[in-house]
Design an enzyme around this catalytic site. Structure first.
Site: not given
Length: 316
Positions: A129, A154
């Site tokens: 990501s 995350y």
């Protein structure tokens, strides 16, 4: 016929990847646990096209069942493992860091362990990501930049997966490619993402909560362009590599809202609110490595991608 395994197959990007692989004549084993993070009915709908294809098999499995996941890898022995399954979302990860670590890090480790035991070993392509870059004023972001300052659990789990994947390559010579996705959008958009949430509010004539002054920027990248990059990366997956898959044209939040309003034919109502913890000021991909090594060239203009999203949104 090549056999490939796709985790997170019913998700936003995963389902588009499944459709692309099937169109390319690949046998696909799709894995998904239909988690309730968002409505499982939307995820099942994502696989409507694939479900009718003779080359597709769906396995409903939670990858936290490490033994079952390992058996599936052993039994199917795929040529490529596309590991897209993850617990997504920056803000929810702040509330549930242990869950995010278990789903994102432990399950990835179990899959890597299963993959390295196969002979021959599959190519392992996994979703990272842009969040690993943290909150940075300098841009664009390059794959060789330092990424040791994540600002959400995350983001930290995605960086951890990159490190663990590198370790498996180093120890076992497993061919691994990590792909840092930059703000994907398009048909089948997750309902927790801004474009879907804002479209729903604009369509209903309700106010949009705009966190900050609207100057934050995101490198919105059409899902079809990202999937093309994923497939290209799988074909040359050797050793250990990381690639940015973005559009390299960041768009400010207020401009995204205005463009979405035009696509919907309605005027957005803005409710300005304070900035949220865990949010970054910008994402901006340097895609020169992906362009040079993969032939990756995103080609979908933002307005065109939004029109395709709105057409899908209207069909729900």
């Amino acid at each position: 016929m090549s056999r490939m395994l796709v985790t997170g197959a019913a998700g936003f990007i995963g389902s588009h990847l499944v459709d692309r692989l099937l169109d390319d004549g690949v046998e696909v084993i799709g894995v998904d646990n239909f988690d309730s993070f968002y409505d499982p009915r939307l995820k099942r709908r994502n696989l409507d096209q694939a479900a009718t294809h003779p080359g597709f098999r769906l396995v409903e499995l939670d990858l936290r069942d490490f033994e079952a996941a390992s058996r599936l890898v052993q039994e199917t022995h795929p040529e490529v493992i596309f590991h897209l399954a993850a617990r997504a979302g920056v803000r929810p990860s702040i509330e549930q860091p242990l869950l995010y670590t278990e789903v994102n890090v432990s399950a990835t480790t179990a899959l890597l362990e299963a993959a390295r035991k196969l002979d021959p070993m599959p190519r392992f392509v996994f979703a990272s990501s842009s969040s690993v870059y943290g909150d940075r004023p300098d841009a664009p972001f390059r794959e060789d930049d330092r990424v040791d300052t994540p600002i959400s659990p995350y983001a930290a789990t995605k960086k951890a997966c990159e490190l663990i994947a590198h370790t498996f390559h180093h120890l076992h010579d497993l061919p691994v490619t990590g792909l840092r996705f930059f703000t994907a959008y398009g048909p089948r958009n997750r309902p927790d993402l801004a474009i879907f949430k804002f479209a729903k509010l604009i369509d209903q004539g309700r106010a949009i909560p705009m966190f900050g002054d609207g100057s934050t920027r995101r490198d919105y990248t059409y899902v079809g362009d990202i999937v093309d990059g994923v497939v290209r990366a799988s074909k040359i997956c050797k050793k250990y590599h990381l690639y940015n898959l973005g559009n390299s044209h960041p768009i400010e939040l207020r401009d995204m809202i205005a463009a979405l309003g035009r696509a919907l034919g309605k005027e957005p109502i803005i409710d300005q609110q304070p900035e949220q913890p865990g949010d970054v000021r910008q994402t901006f991909a340097d895609i020169s490595r992906a362009r040079a090594e993969l032939g990756y060239v995103p080609s979908t203009p933002f307005e065109e991608g939004l029109a395709r999203f709105v057409s899908w949104f209207r069909s729900l």
